[in-house]
Write an enzyme that holds these catalytic residues in place. Sequence first.
Site: not given
Ligand code: 5RP
Length: 223
Positions: A29-30, A95, A103, A82
């Site tokens: 994720g970001s 997710g 994850e 995240g």
């Molecule tokens: C990816 C995830 C990420 O941790 C979740 O979507 C948060 O993402 P971001 O840091 O971009 O807000 O579960 O499957």
Amino acid sequence: MTQDELKTLVGQAALAYVEPGSIVGVGTGSTVNKFIDALAGIKDTIAGAVSSSVASTERLQALGIQVFEAADVEELAVYIDGADEIDRAGYMIKGGGAALTREKIVAAQSRKFVCIADESKLVQTLGGYPVPVEVIPMAAQRIRRQFAALGGSATLRLKNGAPLVTDNGQHILDVSGLKITEPLAFESEVNQWPGVVTVGVFAFQKAHVCLLGTEVGVKTLVF
Ligand code: 5RP
């Protein structure tokens, strides 16, 4: 501070949980991208990483960090990832980046889950964010009806007009309208449904620590 700056802050703060010489579990994720960028700065002090997605693997490798297969590593000291939502008990919805199954697998082989999130992710009750559920495509319609019976509305996640295909070759349903007051019971129940690969409620693999990015700096929540 912008949300992006808060993500950078917690991504850097997570370095404090990385043990020298260890293999680090890395989410997706970001926010995790900020952590990966920070990890590159100390890459000579770690053995490498186990990654939870093709996207994170590519980013880690591009920065010169060795990526090991999860199956080749028995246990990880720490997993950094995240969340889409986290509550005051450390239960999460994850997710949003479609990587929930891997994850959960990497989290399960880690002694400590450190969640990194900006403060917009902290909630009283999980469910405001639609719950991602990875499903085997032939079961998707029946699973949608099962969620409808619980009061939820499940929609198939699309990418460029076609069903999104996960790293595992499956589809994602995003389920809105649920109020998840008992995350452990909810995760147990949905995991039993035939065709569900993974439900994006992380209750059994909850966070042990959350580094929350706020206007006044990083707050550490311990669960
Ligand atoms: C990816 C995830 C990420 O941790 C979740 O979507 C948060 O993402 P971001 O840091 O971009 O807000 O579960 O499957």
